[in-house]
Scaffold this motif. Sequence first.
Motif, mmCIF file in Angstrom:
data_model
loop_
_atom_site.group_PDB
_atom_site.id
_atom_site.type_symbol
_atom_site.label_atom_id
_atom_site.label_comp_id
_atom_site.label_asym_id
_atom_site.label_seq_id
_atom_site.Cartn_x
_atom_site.Cartn_y
_atom_site.Cartn_z
ATOM 1 N N TYR B 31 2.947 56.173 -14.427
ATOM 2 C CA TYR B 31 3.763 55.190 -13.706
ATOM 3 C C TYR B 31 3.360 53.787 -14.125
ATOM 4 C CZ TYR B 31 5.682 52.599 -9.691
ATOM 5 O OH TYR B 31 6.358 51.714 -8.893
ATOM 6 N N TYR B 35 6.536 43.391 -11.463
ATOM 7 C CA TYR B 35 6.821 42.643 -10.245
ATOM 8 C C TYR B 35 6.902 41.159 -10.587
ATOM 9 C CZ TYR B 35 5.267 46.864 -7.877
ATOM 10 O OH TYR B 35 5.143 48.161 -7.449
ATOM 11 N N LEU B 45 9.649 44.224 -6.761
ATOM 12 C CA LEU B 45 9.730 45.151 -7.877
ATOM 13 C C LEU B 45 10.951 44.861 -8.739
ATOM 14 C CD1 LEU B 45 8.623 47.788 -9.198
ATOM 15 C CD2 LEU B 45 10.094 49.049 -7.602
ATOM 16 N N TYR B 48 10.671 49.910 -12.886
ATOM 17 C CA TYR B 48 9.519 50.786 -12.977
ATOM 18 C C TYR B 48 9.842 51.966 -13.887
ATOM 19 C CZ TYR B 48 11.741 53.900 -9.514
ATOM 20 O OH TYR B 48 12.597 54.742 -8.839
ATOM 21 N N VAL B 50 8.424 56.146 -14.659
ATOM 22 C CA VAL B 50 7.549 57.257 -14.268
ATOM 23 C C VAL B 50 7.098 58.081 -15.467
ATOM 24 C CG1 VAL B 50 8.448 57.360 -11.924
ATOM 25 C CG2 VAL B 50 9.497 58.760 -13.715
ATOM 26 N N PHE B 90 3.726 40.255 -12.725
ATOM 27 C CA PHE B 90 2.606 41.191 -12.749
ATOM 28 C C PHE B 90 3.095 42.559 -13.204
ATOM 29 C CE2 PHE B 90 -0.937 38.982 -10.890
ATOM 30 C CZ PHE B 90 -0.355 37.972 -10.152
ATOM 31 N N LYS B 94 -0.166 53.234 -12.208
ATOM 32 C CA LYS B 94 -0.925 54.167 -11.385
ATOM 33 C C LYS B 94 -0.758 55.566 -11.953
ATOM 34 C CE LYS B 94 2.573 55.364 -7.918
ATOM 35 N NZ LYS B 94 2.577 56.804 -8.195
ATOM 36 N N TYR B 97 2.236 60.903 -9.023
ATOM 37 C CA TYR B 97 2.281 61.248 -7.597
ATOM 38 C C TYR B 97 1.504 62.526 -7.308
ATOM 39 C CZ TYR B 97 4.391 63.089 -3.311
ATOM 40 O OH TYR B 97 4.592 63.634 -2.071
ATOM 41 N N GLY B 100 -2.270 62.524 -6.932
ATOM 42 C CA GLY B 100 -2.815 61.806 -5.778
ATOM 43 C C GLY B 100 -3.344 60.425 -6.103
ATOM 44 N N ASN B 102 -2.412 57.298 -6.289
ATOM 45 C CA ASN B 102 -1.264 56.464 -5.948
ATOM 46 C C ASN B 102 -1.622 55.022 -5.623
ATOM 47 O OD1 ASN B 102 0.952 58.380 -6.173
ATOM 48 N ND2 ASN B 102 -0.131 59.481 -4.571
ATOM 49 N N VAL B 103 -2.755 54.551 -6.138
ATOM 50 C CA VAL B 103 -3.168 53.163 -5.949
ATOM 51 C C VAL B 103 -2.844 52.390 -7.216
ATOM 52 C CG1 VAL B 103 -5.146 51.663 -5.617
ATOM 53 C CG2 VAL B 103 -4.976 53.797 -4.334
ATOM 54 N N LEU B 104 -2.203 51.240 -7.062
ATOM 55 C CA LEU B 104 -1.799 50.425 -8.198
ATOM 56 C C LEU B 104 -2.980 49.669 -8.808
ATOM 57 C CD1 LEU B 104 1.507 48.882 -6.768
ATOM 58 C CD2 LEU B 104 1.337 50.545 -8.630
ATOM 59 N N PHE B 106 -3.414 46.419 -11.281
ATOM 60 C CA PHE B 106 -2.606 45.293 -11.730
ATOM 61 C C PHE B 106 -3.184 44.642 -12.985
ATOM 62 C CE2 PHE B 106 0.532 44.447 -8.423
ATOM 63 C CZ PHE B 106 0.072 45.261 -7.408
#
Lengths: 109, 115
Positions: B31, B35, B45, B48, B50, B90, B94, B97, B100, B102-104, B106
């Motif tokens: 992913y 932004y 956003l 994006y 995937v 920005f 990540k 899904y 797990g 799922n924290v971005l 940057f």
Amino acid sequence: KNEVEQSPQNLTAQEGEFITINCSYSVGISALHWLQQHPGGGIVSLFMLSSGKKKHGRLIATINIQEKHSSLHITASHPRDSAVYICATSEYNFNKFYFGSGTKLNVKP
Amino acid sequence: NAGVTQTPKFQVLKTGQSMTLQCAQDMNHEYMSWYRQDPGMGLRLIHYSVGAGITDQGEVPNGYNVSRSTTEDFPLRLLSAAPSQTSVYFCASKGDYYSGANVLTFGAGSRLTVL
């Protein structure tokens, strides 16, 4: 689209004070995120939570799913905590994130 | 351990010019996203992806183009810059899904001014 509201927009504290930043959102989510944006502009993720409470050092994040509300607490605040704190929500598949406008925290020595 | 690398950090354009903001990550993240951050507003956003070959629109896609030919790179193109595109951009990535993660993460941001 999830409407994410943060309060306060600006916060000034004395070193050592306990700080609370609030976040509310309009629709159900998979997770809520707290991020920190440094004065130089870099953004780092602090927490991701979908229920209950998480703690990391002097930072504590809580979430109430029923009330669609989360709080970020900073205990024994320090000038190095000065930053913008941003709340964000993510949808069920974590493909779209919605961000609050941030809380600018200034901790004075 | 480079993470997410954005270039350039600063750019000034004239109205109507085109440019590409580059974003690369070395974490094998499926992913990736772009932004924009404007004063008084939250990050919004733009587009994006995937995975390689798959892109989708976010909240504010108009005026921006993306493609994803490799897992590592996700460039953002402004085809005809407008003053309303003056912003800080920005890139974030990540893990997928199902893992797990799922924290971005940057990038450092790119400040764009359109005159």
